[in-house]
Scaffold this active site. Structure first.
Site, PDB file in Angstrom:
ATOM      1  CE1 TYR A 159      -3.473   2.813   0.443  1.00 37.54           C
ATOM      2  CE2 TYR A 159      -2.173   3.414   2.355  1.00 37.54           C
ATOM      3  CZ  TYR A 159      -3.162   3.709   1.446  1.00 37.54           C
ATOM      4  OH  TYR A 159      -3.831   4.906   1.516  1.00 37.54           O
ATOM      5  CE  LYS A 163      -2.693   6.846  -1.745  1.00 40.34           C
ATOM      6  NZ  LYS A 163      -3.911   7.092  -2.562  1.00 40.34           N
TER       7      LYS A 163
HETATM    8  N1  NAI Z   1      -8.718   6.364   5.057  1.00 40.86           N
HETATM    9  C1  NAI Z   1      -7.605   6.993   5.409  1.00 40.86           C
HETATM   10  O1  NAI Z   1      -7.290   7.142   6.608  1.00 40.86           O
HETATM   11  C2  NAI Z   1      -6.707   7.551   4.349  1.00 40.86           C
HETATM   12  C3  NAI Z   1      -6.983   7.433   2.994  1.00 40.86           C
HETATM   13  N2  NAI Z   1      -6.124   7.985   2.075  1.00 40.86           N
HETATM   14  C4  NAI Z   1      -6.397   7.928   0.639  1.00 40.86           C
HETATM   15  O2  NAI Z   1      -7.655   8.526   0.409  1.00 40.86           O
HETATM   16  C5  NAI Z   1      -8.291   7.936  -0.720  1.00 40.86           C
HETATM   17  C6  NAI Z   1      -9.691   7.527  -0.329  1.00 40.86           C
HETATM   18  O3  NAI Z   1      -9.607   6.589   0.725  1.00 40.86           O
HETATM   19  P1  NAI Z   1     -10.876   6.136   1.559  1.00 40.86           P
HETATM   20  O4  NAI Z   1     -12.006   7.009   1.251  1.00 40.86           O
HETATM   21  O5  NAI Z   1     -10.443   5.930   2.940  1.00 40.86           O
HETATM   22  O6  NAI Z   1     -11.091   4.686   0.934  1.00 40.86           O
HETATM   23  P2  NAI Z   1     -12.423   4.028   0.368  1.00 40.86           P
HETATM   24  O7  NAI Z   1     -12.094   2.606   0.104  1.00 40.86           O
HETATM   25  O8  NAI Z   1     -13.574   4.316   1.234  1.00 40.86           O
HETATM   26  O9  NAI Z   1     -12.632   4.806  -0.995  1.00 40.86           O
HETATM   27  C7  NAI Z   1     -11.941   4.496  -2.152  1.00 40.86           C
HETATM   28  C8  NAI Z   1     -12.930   4.503  -3.294  1.00 40.86           C
HETATM   29  O10 NAI Z   1     -12.216   4.167  -4.485  1.00 40.86           O
HETATM   30  C9  NAI Z   1     -13.016   3.258  -5.211  1.00 40.86           C
HETATM   31  N3  NAI Z   1     -12.187   2.399  -6.026  1.00 40.86           N
HETATM   32  C10 NAI Z   1     -11.377   1.416  -5.612  1.00 40.86           C
HETATM   33  N4  NAI Z   1     -10.844   0.801  -6.669  1.00 40.86           N
HETATM   34  C11 NAI Z   1     -11.316   1.422  -7.767  1.00 40.86           C
HETATM   35  C12 NAI Z   1     -11.149   1.226  -9.148  1.00 40.86           C
HETATM   36  N5  NAI Z   1     -10.373   0.249  -9.629  1.00 40.86           N
HETATM   37  N6  NAI Z   1     -11.787   2.056  -9.992  1.00 40.86           N
HETATM   38  C13 NAI Z   1     -12.605   3.021  -9.529  1.00 40.86           C
HETATM   39  N7  NAI Z   1     -12.815   3.244  -8.238  1.00 40.86           N
HETATM   40  C14 NAI Z   1     -12.187   2.437  -7.374  1.00 40.86           C
HETATM   41  C15 NAI Z   1     -13.742   2.425  -4.172  1.00 40.86           C
HETATM   42  O11 NAI Z   1     -14.904   1.813  -4.723  1.00 40.86           O
HETATM   43  C16 NAI Z   1     -14.051   3.464  -3.114  1.00 40.86           C
HETATM   44  O12 NAI Z   1     -15.312   4.037  -3.332  1.00 40.86           O
HETATM   45  C17 NAI Z   1      -7.409   6.763  -1.138  1.00 40.86           C
HETATM   46  O13 NAI Z   1      -6.665   7.138  -2.262  1.00 40.86           O
HETATM   47  C18 NAI Z   1      -6.503   6.534   0.068  1.00 40.86           C
HETATM   48  O14 NAI Z   1      -5.263   6.015  -0.324  1.00 40.86           O
HETATM   49  C19 NAI Z   1      -5.021   8.672   2.466  1.00 40.86           C
HETATM   50  C20 NAI Z   1      -4.715   8.805   3.775  1.00 40.86           C
HETATM   51  C21 NAI Z   1      -5.518   8.253   4.828  1.00 40.86           C
HETATM   52  C1  LIG Z   2      -5.756  -0.988  12.234  1.00 46.44           C
HETATM   53  C2  LIG Z   2      -4.736  -0.161  12.973  1.00 46.44           C
HETATM   54  C3  LIG Z   2      -5.069  -0.156  14.467  1.00 46.44           C
HETATM   55  C4  LIG Z   2      -5.137  -1.544  15.056  1.00 46.44           C
HETATM   56  C5  LIG Z   2      -3.937  -1.834  15.918  1.00 46.44           C
HETATM   57  C6  LIG Z   2      -4.185  -2.965  16.909  1.00 46.44           C
HETATM   58  C7  LIG Z   2      -4.480  -4.245  16.208  1.00 46.44           C
HETATM   59  C8  LIG Z   2      -2.953  -3.120  17.762  1.00 46.44           C
HETATM   60  O1  LIG Z   2      -5.294  -2.657  17.744  1.00 46.44           O
HETATM   61  C9  LIG Z   2      -4.681   1.273  12.489  1.00 46.44           C
HETATM   62  C10 LIG Z   2      -3.612   2.072  13.259  1.00 46.44           C
HETATM   63  C11 LIG Z   2      -3.125   3.165  12.316  1.00 46.44           C
HETATM   64  C12 LIG Z   2      -3.987   3.032  11.088  1.00 46.44           C
HETATM   65  C13 LIG Z   2      -3.451   3.571   9.760  1.00 46.44           C
HETATM   66  C14 LIG Z   2      -3.052   5.033   9.844  1.00 46.44           C
HETATM   67  O2  LIG Z   2      -4.138   5.792  10.314  1.00 46.44           O
HETATM   68  C15 LIG Z   2      -2.568   5.567   8.518  1.00 46.44           C
HETATM   69  C16 LIG Z   2      -3.289   5.133   7.300  1.00 46.44           C
HETATM   70  C17 LIG Z   2      -3.192   5.884   6.174  1.00 46.44           C
HETATM   71  C18 LIG Z   2      -3.730   5.486   4.948  1.00 46.44           C
HETATM   72  O3  LIG Z   2      -3.448   6.068   3.905  1.00 46.44           O
HETATM   73  C19 LIG Z   2      -4.604   4.301   4.891  1.00 46.44           C
HETATM   74  C20 LIG Z   2      -5.051   3.808   6.221  1.00 46.44           C
HETATM   75  C21 LIG Z   2      -3.937   3.808   7.269  1.00 46.44           C
HETATM   76  C22 LIG Z   2      -2.852   2.829   6.788  1.00 46.44           C
HETATM   77  C23 LIG Z   2      -4.508   3.378   8.638  1.00 46.44           C
HETATM   78  C24 LIG Z   2      -4.971   1.898   8.608  1.00 46.44           C
HETATM   79  C25 LIG Z   2      -5.383   1.354   9.965  1.00 46.44           C
HETATM   80  C26 LIG Z   2      -4.291   1.544  11.023  1.00 46.44           C
HETATM   81  C27 LIG Z   2      -3.076   0.693  10.653  1.00 46.44           C
END
Ligand code: NAI
Ligand SMILES: C[C@H](CCCC(C)(C)O)[C@H]1CC[C@H]2[C@@H]3[C@H](O)CC4=CC(=O)CC[C@]4(C)[C@H]3CC[C@]12C
Length: 369
Positions: A159, A163
């Site tokens: 992952y 990214k």
């Molecule tokens: N959730 C988090 O804490 C963080 C997320 N991100 C980034 O933010 C973005 C959004 O993440 P989230 O909303 O958390 O994830 P999410 O899984 O809820 O949203 C991702 C969306 O992308 C769509 N998707 C996946 N594969 C696809 C494909 N092949 N074609 C078209 N659409 C597709 C999914 O259907 C989903 O709706 C991602 O790029 C992720 O890497 C970055 C930092 C932290």
């Molecule tokens: C799942 C983890 C917490 C469980 C730990 C346990 C098993 C000891 O209780 C999450 C802790 C930190 C999270 C990640 C972090 O917030 C940064 C992220 C950034 C992204 O771009 C995607 C998601 C994630 C990797 C996020 C995923 C869950 C944790 C590892």
């Protein structure tokens, strides 16, 4: 699109617009982007909630598509002025293969860039991640760091590798001539761990706590701090960045920005308790209840079980060596780069963000939604 007409209406495309972050970006654009003329929402899985948006004043076009399919991306991008590319495969649990993660996150991003170039679309905002920086495999803390803080970024997990590569592609594409001869302007936003309405893992922790009689058990020391950011502020930052890219192309083009707001720095578990506490859960233990070496052992065991069980079923628990390392390493950001470059200020205070998240957990946490 500059001064030809202030009133010119713009076509925006949001990839991944039905995901956790994507939905907030879509709703934020509709609420806060006055120049929005058409909003295209592109996702592998379209959400039913999109239907209600189609009755508003802005034309909302739902496009079911796959970012790995170049022709589908090209068709969606054609005629768009701005692309917010948030689609991605967020998997740190071993649910998808490394190949699939690479295809979606890297090849998908390449397809988006090429589609912009072919179609003359000039503005691209990419949702990157803090994970392109760290935590690294050595567990070095990143304490109140900013975009220029030196850090040994070492990626092994598919992952963060994907990214980092995708972010690099986006930044490198800045300045490329698009069809029509004008330069592409790109930037990347790097959220830390996002929380808020729709946060699946938060809901899973809540349900787990309910199953355990209203308790969660501390696994990580309270001294390990994480930077977290509210989803509404991340969405707002995307909207602002997309809006300002044209006027501030020289400053913002090719730049990265951490996503930040006023959320407090806390351990992952203590931060979650800000929401789960008011929902009736309590975190047991001032210190971790299991020794770290045991967590390391269990994490390794989970990897083995995942591998052994793969022919039969998908075993993908939250605990594995990578998530343990991330959860157990301090990673906090402190920066004002987005404020200086494009005037970003969080739209939601910490109190608002907290209240909204609590209400959401209470409303949906116990249900099957
Ligand atoms: N959730 C988090 O804490 C963080 C997320 N991100 C980034 O933010 C973005 C959004 O993440 P989230 O909303 O958390 O994830 P999410 O899984 O809820 O949203 C991702 C969306 O992308 C769509 N998707 C996946 N594969 C696809 C494909 N092949 N074609 C078209 N659409 C597709 C999914 O259907 C989903 O709706 C991602 O790029 C992720 O890497 C970055 C930092 C932290
Ligand atoms: C799942 C983890 C917490 C469980 C730990 C346990 C098993 C000891 O209780 C999450 C802790 C930190 C999270 C990640 C972090 O917030 C940064 C992220 C950034 C992204 O771009 C995607 C998601 C994630 C990797 C996020 C995923 C869950 C944790 C590892």
């Amino acid at each position: 699109m500059a001064d030809s007409a202030q009133a010119q209406k713009l076509v925006y495309l949001v990839t991944g617009g039905c995901g956790f972050l994507g939905e907030h970006v879509v709703r934020m654009l509709l609420q806060r982007e006055p120049r929005l003329g058409e909003l295209r929402v592109f996702d592998l899985h379209l959400g039913p909630w999109l239907e209600e948006l189609k009755t508003g004043p802005v034309r909302v076009t739902a496009i079911q598509g796959d970012v790995t399919q170049a022709h589908e991306v090209a068709a969606a991008v054609a005629g768009a002025h701005v692309v917010i590319h948030t689609a991605g495969l967020v998997d740190v649990f071993g649910r998808a293969s490394p190949k699939t993660i690479h295809e979606v996150n890297v090849q998908g991003t390449r397809n988006v860039i090429e589609a912009c170039v072919q179609n003359g679309t000039r503005f691209l905002v990419y949702t990157s991640s803090m994970e392109v920086v760290g935590p690294n495999t050595k567990g070095h803390p990143f304490y109140r760091g900013n975009e220029d803080t030196p850090y040994e970024a070492v990626h092994r997990h598919p992952y963060p590798c994907s990214k980092a590569l995708a972010e690099w592609l986006v930044l490198e594409a800045n300045g490329r001539k698009v069809c029509g001869g004008l330069p592409l302007v790109t930037c990347a936003l790097r959220p830390t761990g996002i929380y808020g309405e729709g946060h699946q893992i938060m809901r899973d922790f809540y349900r787990q706590g309910l199953r355990l009689g209203g308790r969660l058990f501390r696994a990580i020391p309270a001294s390990v701090e994480h930077g977290r950011v509210y989803v509404g502020n991340v969405a707002w930052m995307h909207v602002l960045a997309a809006r300002e890219l044209e006027q501030r192309a020289a400053l913002m083009g090719g730049q990265v920005y951490f996503c930040y707001d006023g959320s407090p720095y806390k351990s992952y578990e203590d931060f979650n308790m800000e929401f789960l506490g008011p929902c009736g859960l309590r975190l047991v233990g001032a210190r971790p209840l299991v020794p770290y070496w045991l967590l390391v052992f269990l994490a390794a065991l989970n990897v083995l079980l995942q591998w052994l069980l793969r022919p039969l079923l998908l075993y993908a628990p939250l605990l594995n060596p990578y998530t343990l390392a991330v959860a157990n390493t301090t990673f906090t950001v402190s920066t004002d780069k987005a404020q200086r470059h494009f005037g970003y200020e969080p739209l939601f205070s910490w109190e608002d963000s907290r209240t909204r998240t609590i209400l959401w957990v209470q409303a949906t946490g116990g249900s099957a939604q």
